[in-house]
Design an enzyme around this catalytic site. Sequence first.
Site, PDB file in Angstrom:
ATOM      1  N   SER A  96       8.135  -6.090 -16.179  1.00  0.00           N
ATOM      2  CA  SER A  96       8.177  -7.372 -16.585  1.00  0.00           C
ATOM      3  C   SER A  96       6.483  -7.355 -16.245  1.00  0.00           C
ATOM      4  O   SER A  96       5.335  -6.237 -16.876  1.00  0.00           O
ATOM      5  CB  SER A  96       8.774  -8.198 -16.528  1.00  0.00           C
ATOM      6  OG  SER A  96       7.614  -9.545 -18.412  1.00  0.00           O
ATOM      7  N   ASP A 239       3.439  -9.132 -22.942  1.00  0.00           N
ATOM      8  CA  ASP A 239       3.125  -8.422 -21.079  1.00  0.00           C
ATOM      9  C   ASP A 239       3.508  -6.959 -21.254  1.00  0.00           C
ATOM     10  O   ASP A 239       3.659  -6.759 -22.540  1.00  0.00           O
ATOM     11  CB  ASP A 239       4.203  -9.221 -20.493  1.00  0.00           C
ATOM     12  CG  ASP A 239       5.717  -9.030 -21.091  1.00  0.00           C
ATOM     13  OD1 ASP A 239       6.002  -9.288 -21.894  1.00  0.00           O
ATOM     14  OD2 ASP A 239       6.207  -9.462 -19.685  1.00  0.00           O
ATOM     15  N   ASP A 241       5.914  -4.965 -20.560  1.00  0.00           N
ATOM     16  CA  ASP A 241       8.302  -4.401 -21.287  1.00  0.00           C
ATOM     17  C   ASP A 241       8.100  -5.094 -22.371  1.00  0.00           C
ATOM     18  O   ASP A 241       8.783  -5.584 -23.394  1.00  0.00           O
ATOM     19  CB  ASP A 241       8.971  -5.499 -19.939  1.00  0.00           C
ATOM     20  CG  ASP A 241       8.922  -6.128 -19.944  1.00  0.00           C
ATOM     21  OD1 ASP A 241       8.500  -7.143 -20.118  1.00  0.00           O
ATOM     22  OD2 ASP A 241      10.444  -6.611 -19.693  1.00  0.00           O
ATOM     23  N   ASP A 243       8.381  -7.883 -24.324  1.00  0.00           N
ATOM     24  CA  ASP A 243       9.191  -9.985 -24.836  1.00  0.00           C
ATOM     25  C   ASP A 243       8.320 -10.446 -24.575  1.00  0.00           C
ATOM     26  O   ASP A 243       9.266 -11.751 -25.251  1.00  0.00           O
ATOM     27  CB  ASP A 243      10.239  -9.259 -23.468  1.00  0.00           C
ATOM     28  CG  ASP A 243      10.197  -9.548 -22.097  1.00  0.00           C
ATOM     29  OD1 ASP A 243       9.150 -10.153 -21.720  1.00  0.00           O
ATOM     30  OD2 ASP A 243      11.320  -9.987 -21.487  1.00  0.00           O
TER      31      ASP A 243
HETATM   32 MG    MG Z   1       8.483  -8.820 -19.986  1.00  0.00          MG
END
Ligand code: MG
Length: 456
Positions: A96, A239, A241, A243
């Site tokens: 992440s 961020d 990744d 999400d």
């Molecule tokens: Mg994330």
Amino acid sequence: MRRLFGTNGIRGVVNKTLTPQFALKIAEAIGTFFNGKEILLGYDGRTSSPALAFAVASGLASTGCTVYLAGMAPTPTIQYAVKKHRFDGGVIITASHNPPEYNGIKVLGNDGVEISRRQEIEIEEIFFEEKQKRAEWNKIGEIRRLLGIIEEYIEAIKTHVNVEEIKKRSFRVVVDPGNGVGALAAPQLLRELGCKVFTINANIDGTFPSRPSEPKPENLSDLAAVVKAVNADFGVAYDGDADRAIFVDENGTIHWGDRTFALIEKEFLKQNPRETIVTPVSSSSLVKDIAEAYNGEVVWTKVGSVDVSHKMKEINAKLGGEENGGVFYGPHQPVRDGAMTTALILDILAKTGRKLSELLNELPKYFIEKNKVECPDELKEKVLEMLYEELKKENLKFDTTDGAKIWFTDSSILVRPSGTEPIFRLYAEAKTRERTLELIRQYKEKLSEILKRISR
Ligand code: MG
């Protein structure tokens, strides 16, 4: 028993606590848990992600699972593909927003949502008790490729917004993926929604050379400057990744996630009155104010996106959100999704015909203050028990979902034991700055007194 899974999957420093060898072994446990089913595997843009992903693919296949390699993609894209293609589960290699030396392993169920805590423990038991079931040579799983998941994901998001109305406005948007995999989906989605897209930090680079991967306001000054320079309608940062999404309005002001979430909540409740909104106890009272004003109901959860997703599934809620920029739009999928969140904001701008700054500035305002008190892990439970006792004696209204959230008429404070550090976290919120500081002072003192009494 030792735990491997934290609040968001397994995380570690690459080639220190998280090696390809470990990835292979945990993948054998994951494959044993799924018992020879079809698993989708994808990864983020970190330097270590392909090496770890191929180790995981080997481990899964050795237990008889068929592995579908989705390649590099945003986390919500992989989650959506698991559901869409009816896989039995999924694995994502991502850490992440963590610093570049970290990576992680996230396990998904057949709906694309992270597996439950109970299922994580089952995998840990297989791992520690060496109960991996390796397949016979002729039952080893195949490793196949799955192409096109990003295009399918973009198409799916478009079905949830008014594409024609958004296109008419020809919005100007600056996208900052922070060198993460957000670069693979959001700019394309926005172009398909008729936006003029400007990007910064959109080259995927696992060393995160431009800014820290977490889209905190202090990391987004470049984005804010570019929004103003190109006269954009707004900017959005993701961020690592993709999400989570944090927004910058047309004036270059960076807004915390709970304010944009409250805006989405408001417009959602106008269309869907009496719906339930799911959010962690660490979120702003803004979420409650909006729910009260627009006939919704709030269900508070423990802090953690997986708790929000599971609560949404359990009560069939359509909207959830976190203060860090995570928005969960159930009709698409009950997980955080940066590109979906961006499309919802565009939909609101198109529908209302107003500027993002105006819409955000008319929401109620709160002052927020955060702080912490050191406390050894082994004393946390006892301290919390004694705090509950005191709050009862004082006749205060409080919620024990995660630590103690104490409600006053004009303010609130959350006192929560950290899951990762030997501290209690304090989040105070009030209509004036003085009141937030007063609450912090009062509860720091209360915790210190309790600690003193225990250690005597
Ligand atoms: Mg994330």
